[in-house]
Design a protein around this motif. Structure first.
Motif, PDB file in Angstrom:
ATOM      1  N   GLU A  93     -60.398  30.052 -15.555  1.00 46.58           N
ATOM      2  CA  GLU A  93     -60.827  28.698 -15.190  1.00 46.58           C
ATOM      3  C   GLU A  93     -59.639  28.030 -14.503  1.00 46.58           C
ATOM      4  O   GLU A  93     -58.549  27.997 -15.072  1.00 46.58           O
ATOM      5  N   ASP A 126     -65.028  30.812 -14.018  1.00 45.85           N
ATOM      6  CA  ASP A 126     -65.452  29.699 -13.186  1.00 45.85           C
ATOM      7  C   ASP A 126     -65.845  30.300 -11.835  1.00 45.85           C
ATOM      8  O   ASP A 126     -65.368  31.377 -11.475  1.00 45.85           O
ATOM      9  N   THR A 147     -69.424  26.792 -14.751  1.00 50.47           N
ATOM     10  CA  THR A 147     -69.128  26.113 -13.492  1.00 50.47           C
ATOM     11  C   THR A 147     -69.709  24.717 -13.450  1.00 50.47           C
ATOM     12  O   THR A 147     -70.612  24.389 -14.235  1.00 50.47           O
TER      13      THR A 147
END
Length: 197
Positions: A9, A54, A81
Motif C-alpha cells: 500500500e 493497492d 483500493t
C-alpha cells in the motif's frame, strides 16, 4: 499457525493501520511495501498466505503484481483500493484477485474479505492439485498400457499376465509402475526368457 501476510500500500498511514489491525487479529505481517514490484519480490521471498495490494502504486501497479502472483499460484490476493469502478473490479478479478475491498474500509469488512480470499485460494489450490493428480494418473495408465502391449506382442502374454509382471517388477524394485513401463517402452527392460506367468 498464524496466517502470513504481505501488505503493499503506497499510503504509509493506511499501511500502518492495516498492519496494526492484522496483528491485533492474530495475522503475522511478514513484509510491507509501498511499491508493486517490491510486493512481488516480498511474496516470492516470504511465501505468505495472503498479499494485500493497492491498485495504484509506483514500480508496477497492483493489478500487474496480482497477475504475476496469481499466475504462479503463490498466495491469495486481496485488492484494497479507493477505486470502485466496475471496470477496475473486472480487471482485478481477471488479474487473479480473490477479494476486493474499497477504502476507506472498516475492520468488520476487512476480516471477511481476508477469509474469503484465503478460502477461495485453498479451493483453487486443491482443484489444481487434483488436476495434476489426474493428469499424472492418465500418464501412468497410457505408459502401462503401451508397455503391456509390447510384452503381449513380444512374448505372447495376455494383458493380465503383462500387467501382473509390470506390477510385481515395480514392487520388487521398489519403484513406480510408470518407471517400469518407461523402461519397457525404451527397450531397457524385458522379462527373463524363462519367466513363467
Amino acid at each position: 499457525m498464524a496466517v502470513r501476510v504481505v501488505i503493499a500500500e503506497d499510503e504509509a498511514i493506511v499501511r500502518l493501520d492495516l498492519k496494526e489491525i492484522m496483528e491485533e487479529e492474530g495475522y503475522e505481517v511478514v513484509g510491507e511495501t509501498g511499491r508493486g514490484d517490491e510486493a512481488v519480490e516480498l511474496v516470492r521471498e516470504h511465501k505468505p498466505d495472503l498479499v494485500i495490494l493497492d491498485i495504484k502504486m509506483p514500480g508496477i501497479d497492483g493489478l500487474t503484481a496480482a497477475r504475476e502472483i496469481s499466475a504462479d499460484r503463490l498466495c491469495a490476493v486481496l485488492i484494497l483500493t479507493a477505486f470502485s469502478q466496475r471496470d477496475l473490479i473486472d480487471q482485478a478479478r481477471n488479474a487473479g484477485a480473490l477479494a476486493y475491498l474499497v477504502k476507506p474500509f472498516q475492520r468488520s469488512e476487512l476480516l471477511p474479505a481476508i477469509e474469503m480470499a484465503l478460502g477461495r485460494f485453498a479451493e483453487m489450490k486443491a482443484l489444481a492439485d487434483q488436476v495434476e493428480t489426474l493428469e499424472e494418473s492418465l500418464e501412468v495408465r497410457k505408459a502401462v498400457d503401451r508397455a503391456k502391449g509390447i510384452l503381449m506382442d513380444e512374448l505372447g502374454w495376455t494383458e493380465n499376465q503383462s500387467f501382473t509382471w509390470i506390477q510385481r517388477t515395480a514392487m520388487r524394485e521398489r519403484v513406480k509402475m510408470l518407471e517400469i513401463a518407461q523402461r519397457i517402452i525404451g527397450g531397457d527392460l524385458r522379462p527373463e526368457a524363462d519367466t513363467a506367468q
